[in-house]
Design a protein around this motif. Structure first.
Motif, PDB file in Angstrom:
ATOM      1  N   ASP A  19     -15.169 -83.156 -44.226  1.00 29.79           N
ATOM      2  CA  ASP A  19     -14.219 -83.189 -45.331  1.00 29.79           C
ATOM      3  C   ASP A  19     -14.395 -84.519 -46.047  1.00 29.79           C
ATOM      4  O   ASP A  19     -14.429 -85.573 -45.404  1.00 29.79           O
ATOM      5  CB  ASP A  19     -12.779 -83.034 -44.839  1.00 29.79           C
ATOM      6  CG  ASP A  19     -11.798 -82.920 -46.005  1.00 29.79           C
ATOM      7  OD1 ASP A  19     -12.131 -82.267 -47.022  1.00 29.79           O
ATOM      8  OD2 ASP A  19     -10.704 -83.494 -45.904  1.00 29.79           O
ATOM      9  N   HIS A  97     -14.972 -76.945 -46.845  1.00 26.97           N
ATOM     10  CA  HIS A  97     -14.178 -76.145 -47.780  1.00 26.97           C
ATOM     11  C   HIS A  97     -14.490 -76.635 -49.190  1.00 26.97           C
ATOM     12  O   HIS A  97     -14.367 -77.825 -49.462  1.00 26.97           O
ATOM     13  CB  HIS A  97     -12.686 -76.295 -47.464  1.00 26.97           C
ATOM     14  CG  HIS A  97     -11.839 -75.281 -48.141  1.00 26.97           C
ATOM     15  ND1 HIS A  97     -11.792 -73.970 -47.712  1.00 26.97           N
ATOM     16  CD2 HIS A  97     -11.028 -75.361 -49.222  1.00 26.97           C
ATOM     17  CE1 HIS A  97     -10.965 -73.295 -48.491  1.00 26.97           C
ATOM     18  NE2 HIS A  97     -10.499 -74.114 -49.427  1.00 26.97           N
ATOM     19  N   ASN A  98     -14.894 -75.704 -50.063  1.00 27.06           N
ATOM     20  CA  ASN A  98     -15.349 -76.064 -51.408  1.00 27.06           C
ATOM     21  C   ASN A  98     -16.538 -77.017 -51.275  1.00 27.06           C
ATOM     22  O   ASN A  98     -16.572 -78.101 -51.859  1.00 27.06           O
ATOM     23  CB  ASN A  98     -14.218 -76.672 -52.233  1.00 27.06           C
ATOM     24  CG  ASN A  98     -14.431 -76.487 -53.719  1.00 27.06           C
ATOM     25  OD1 ASN A  98     -15.282 -75.716 -54.154  1.00 27.06           O
ATOM     26  ND2 ASN A  98     -13.655 -77.209 -54.505  1.00 27.06           N
ATOM     27  N   ALA A  99     -17.510 -76.599 -50.486  1.00 30.07           N
ATOM     28  CA  ALA A  99     -18.597 -77.440 -49.998  1.00 30.07           C
ATOM     29  C   ALA A  99     -19.437 -78.080 -51.093  1.00 30.07           C
ATOM     30  O   ALA A  99     -19.948 -79.180 -50.897  1.00 30.07           O
ATOM     31  CB  ALA A  99     -19.493 -76.623 -49.073  1.00 30.07           C
ATOM     32  N   ASP A 120     -19.648 -72.544 -46.590  1.00 26.57           N
ATOM     33  CA  ASP A 120     -18.501 -72.938 -47.407  1.00 26.57           C
ATOM     34  C   ASP A 120     -17.319 -72.053 -47.039  1.00 26.57           C
ATOM     35  O   ASP A 120     -17.318 -70.850 -47.322  1.00 26.57           O
ATOM     36  CB  ASP A 120     -18.857 -72.792 -48.884  1.00 26.57           C
ATOM     37  CG  ASP A 120     -17.788 -73.343 -49.804  1.00 26.57           C
ATOM     38  OD1 ASP A 120     -16.615 -73.433 -49.393  1.00 26.57           O
ATOM     39  OD2 ASP A 120     -18.128 -73.668 -50.951  1.00 26.57           O
ATOM     40  N   THR A 121     -16.291 -72.638 -46.430  1.00 25.16           N
ATOM     41  CA  THR A 121     -15.145 -71.841 -45.987  1.00 25.16           C
ATOM     42  C   THR A 121     -14.356 -71.287 -47.166  1.00 25.16           C
ATOM     43  O   THR A 121     -13.686 -70.263 -47.018  1.00 25.16           O
ATOM     44  CB  THR A 121     -14.221 -72.655 -45.062  1.00 25.16           C
ATOM     45  OG1 THR A 121     -13.768 -73.828 -45.743  1.00 25.16           O
ATOM     46  CG2 THR A 121     -14.949 -73.040 -43.782  1.00 25.16           C
ATOM     47  N   LEU A 122     -14.431 -71.907 -48.331  1.00 27.47           N
ATOM     48  CA  LEU A 122     -13.773 -71.349 -49.509  1.00 27.47           C
ATOM     49  C   LEU A 122     -14.449 -70.038 -49.915  1.00 27.47           C
ATOM     50  O   LEU A 122     -13.778 -69.027 -50.145  1.00 27.47           O
ATOM     51  CB  LEU A 122     -13.788 -72.340 -50.674  1.00 27.47           C
ATOM     52  CG  LEU A 122     -13.169 -71.840 -51.980  1.00 27.47           C
ATOM     53  CD1 LEU A 122     -11.686 -71.511 -51.787  1.00 27.47           C
ATOM     54  CD2 LEU A 122     -13.347 -72.879 -53.081  1.00 27.47           C
ATOM     55  N   LYS A 123     -15.772 -70.037 -49.965  1.00 25.53           N
ATOM     56  CA  LYS A 123     -16.506 -68.815 -50.298  1.00 25.53           C
ATOM     57  C   LYS A 123     -16.276 -67.734 -49.247  1.00 25.53           C
ATOM     58  O   LYS A 123     -16.106 -66.558 -49.578  1.00 25.53           O
ATOM     59  CB  LYS A 123     -17.999 -69.096 -50.445  1.00 25.53           C
ATOM     60  CG  LYS A 123     -18.350 -69.849 -51.704  1.00 25.53           C
ATOM     61  CD  LYS A 123     -19.848 -70.023 -51.821  1.00 25.53           C
ATOM     62  CE  LYS A 123     -20.207 -70.755 -53.091  1.00 25.53           C
ATOM     63  NZ  LYS A 123     -21.660 -70.929 -53.230  1.00 25.53           N
ATOM     64  N   ALA A 125     -13.657 -67.396 -47.308  1.00 22.39           N
ATOM     65  CA  ALA A 125     -12.275 -66.903 -47.424  1.00 22.39           C
ATOM     66  C   ALA A 125     -12.129 -65.936 -48.593  1.00 22.39           C
ATOM     67  O   ALA A 125     -11.384 -64.955 -48.507  1.00 22.39           O
ATOM     68  CB  ALA A 125     -11.321 -68.077 -47.582  1.00 22.39           C
ATOM     69  N   ARG A 126     -12.840 -66.195 -49.679  1.00 19.56           N
ATOM     70  CA  ARG A 126     -12.740 -65.329 -50.850  1.00 19.56           C
ATOM     71  C   ARG A 126     -13.397 -63.971 -50.620  1.00 19.56           C
ATOM     72  O   ARG A 126     -13.050 -63.003 -51.283  1.00 19.56           O
ATOM     73  CB  ARG A 126     -13.364 -66.019 -52.064  1.00 19.56           C
ATOM     74  CG  ARG A 126     -12.483 -67.121 -52.587  1.00 19.56           C
ATOM     75  CD  ARG A 126     -13.083 -67.794 -53.796  1.00 19.56           C
ATOM     76  NE  ARG A 126     -12.137 -68.741 -54.361  1.00 19.56           N
ATOM     77  CZ  ARG A 126     -12.468 -69.693 -55.204  1.00 19.56           C
ATOM     78  NH1 ARG A 126     -13.731 -69.838 -55.587  1.00 19.56           N
ATOM     79  NH2 ARG A 126     -11.554 -70.517 -55.657  1.00 19.56           N
TER      80      ARG A 126
END
Length: 127
Positions: A19, A97-99, A120-123, A125-126
């Motif tokens: 992070d 997240h949002n790598a 990328d945990t954001l990708k 999760a989406r």
């Protein structure tokens, strides 16, 4: 194995979860970096670095992460912690997240650093 796909078991890989907190400037500069290694499926010892950025931390960024210019006044500059950071980032893959933002900051700071595979945990999760 007709029609079957063989996958590497996740516990055989070495990951580092990262992070990055930035100063709010464009492009963002590093203010804080935290890493947590996962080796053989075992969560390792977290590490973090507070860094004095080249440009001041904006009010917007401070409201997001809570780190002020006063907090980094006596922090080292990035070059003082760079070797430790490179060592902490030595893994088969990064998880962030949002790598693209975190990796972009690290690539700017580390120059010739070879970024491993990124999850990328954001990708994720989406999806």
């Amino acid at each position: 194995m007709d029609g079957e796909t063989s996958m590497t078991h996740w516990t055989t890989l070495n990951y580092v979860v990262i992070d990055v907190e930035g100063n709010g400037q464009q492009p963002p500069d590093l203010v804080e970096l935290a890493t947590v290694p996962i080796v053989g499926g075992i969560i390792g010892e977290p590490k973090s670095w507070l860094v004095r950025p080249d440009q001041p931390i904006t009010g917007f960024a401070r409201r997001i992460h809570g780190i002020s210019n006063e907090n980094v006044l006596d922090a080292p500059v990035f070059s003082d912690v760079e070797a430790d950071v490179v060592k902490a980032l030595d893994a088969s893959a990064l998880i962030a997240h949002n790598a693209h933002v975190d990796v972009g900051v690290l690539q700017r700071k580390l120059g010739d650093w070879e970024c491993p595979e990124v999850f990328d945990t954001l990708k994720l999760a989406r999806r």
